[in-house]
Enzyme design. Structure first.
Site: not given
Lengths: 314, 314
Positions: A176, A204, A206-207, A227-228, A230
């Protein structure tokens, strides 16, 4: 000009192993991060808004094939690119986000347009692209997003039927990108953009497009881009969690982030990192992985400090 | 059995005017709310989980044509039904959500399946339906979701080119449904489901599938389900905001909700309401609109109270 201003950016966190990194590749990353941070810094130095600074810094990272966002986005299970992005204005906690969009050159520009020109916060899929067409957002075709490197990643992932964030077996990386900034008017802004996960299935989300999870900005406290992994960032509301600790728990930025990244996220198995700026120009960049592509640069009153910029990977 | 347990449900908030409400219609709403709350209550009384209780209560409301969720979902601009739902487990802050799904009979069942059978939190659109097919979730066709009443609402909305939450000109109503529960093991759960907005365009995602915005549950504090102008609930992270005030600001449930519903949301123009249960079985149902379809019922130790159930509209 003597007001403080500052910008920080990231290009993803994860297992960035020195053993798989060449000097040439490292130079490419550093140079791409420098270019993006200087674009944002220039806007702030000229008296521009933090919103413009984070948008243009993220566009620069989206246009760079090294990062998993915009042009460098990974392939989904079905061999397409599904991108997410968000932006938030700390002045009035207004926000815009897009999810699961396929053909937009710079997702962050569409997120900002949604914030400014619609009554909505999040638009997704074909509907978001229909909105983009009405507002003359630039489209790009499949060829623009194609790269042999990303295509090979998909083939490997398909063989093992794994869902991968941007990585190879040795190089597990959340690709990200994001930016946070404080402008000379004292306004904070944050933005995040991603190409998702290699071999991603089932639509899907994510965050990254979730305000409060991957992105948050509020002049009362701070601006954050994450970033990670999510799902864990959604379940812990990572970005808003930092804001809550500062506002209701009287934590400062540094301690709030340490708690979220090194206690709360790991307690449920989440890994990754974030960048943040508080309303006093303090920058924190923290992660619980081996590395995070990141950079910051400060100006105005902050310029008196010995060191006023930094680009880091490990 | 002497452990406290409790459940609360809502069928949407908004301008529910007595002048447009007939005795017959009111009876229908009360009877539908009673049916749903008793289904959930029975599960809790028999020693079942709060997760099962909120899922089955929401399924009952989704199956009722009176509410804007499941069968009663409103039409989008393109004459289809796009539904969102979410569920959260307060034991381990695990969560599942769906957005922009078209052909699923009970969106809440799909949200729960995502929580339990995938590594993801939010799945959307066709991808979510592909996941549903793999896990034998029940589908329903366009005919199932059709009603003349909802179709007429769309025609009116199209004529004035307005985006409406579930309403007529005189009856502005957020027709989301939701449930929160505390079971005898002391575990909290929350769930929310919606049919979105009449004449909705562009793949808009509201607060219902956003964990922390429309739905949140955490055994440390409380379980929450929201209904209202979704964009404002996203920007203020309404559900997680209540949790934060309790955890980091030492507010009790009642005062935390009063602050969020009557100060924070209105400060940016947001209207709606929420239902909540804390980990001690206290129920709060609050809104800044004229009414909210709602009900609660308590058992176990709570059963000693004079009043242990209530169904309310205004």
């Amino acid at each position: 000009m003597n007001k403080k201003f500052a910008i920080a950016i990231h290009g993803g966190a994860g297992t960035i192993l020195k053993s798989t990194m060449t000097k040439e590749k490292e130079d490419q990353y550093v140079s791409a991060l420098k270019e993006a941070i200087n674009i944002g810094y220039k806007i702030l130095e000229d008296g521009g808004t933090s919103l413009d600074a984070v948008e243009e810094a993220v566009v620069s990272l989206e246009d760079c094939p090294l990062f998993n966002a915009g042009k460098g986005s990974v392939f989904t299970h079905n061999g397409i690119h599904e991108m997410d992005a968000s932006i938030m204005d700390g002045r009035n906690i207004d926000a815009g986000a897009v999810s699961l969009i396929k053909n937009i050159k710079n997702p962050v520009r569409l997120a900002r347009k949604i914030m400014e020109k619609s009554e909505h916060v999040i638009l997704a899929g074909d509907g978001a692209e229909e909105f983009a067409r009405q507002f003359n957002i630039e489209f790009a075709d499949k060829k623009y997003f194609y790269s042999e490197f990303r295509y090979d990643q998909l083939q490997k992932a398909l063989q093992s039927d794994s869902i991968f964030l941007d990585h190879t077996e040795l190089d597990h990386k959340f690709g990200t990108v994001g930016a946070v900034a404080l402008d000379q008017m004292g306004n904070l802004a944050a933005s995040t953009s991603t190409g998702g996960m290699t071999n991603k299935k089932w639509g899907r989300i994510g965050d990254t497009p979730i305000i409060g999870a991957g992105t948050y900005a509020n002049n009362e406290t701070c601006a954050i881009s994450c970033t990670g992994s999510g799902e864990y960032f959604i379940r812990t509301m990572t970005a808003f969690h930092v804001h809550s600790l500062m506002k209701y728990g009287n934590y400062n930025l540094d301690i709030a982030i340490r708690k979220v990244i090194h206690e709360i996220l790991p307690s449920i198995g989440g890994d990754g990192g974030l960048i943040a700026i508080d309303n006093n120009g303090n920058v924190v960049m923290d992660f619980n992985t081996e590395g995070m592509y990141r950079a910051w640069k400060k100006g105005g009153e902050n310029g008196n400090e010995t060191e006023n910029e930094s680009v880091l990977i490990y």
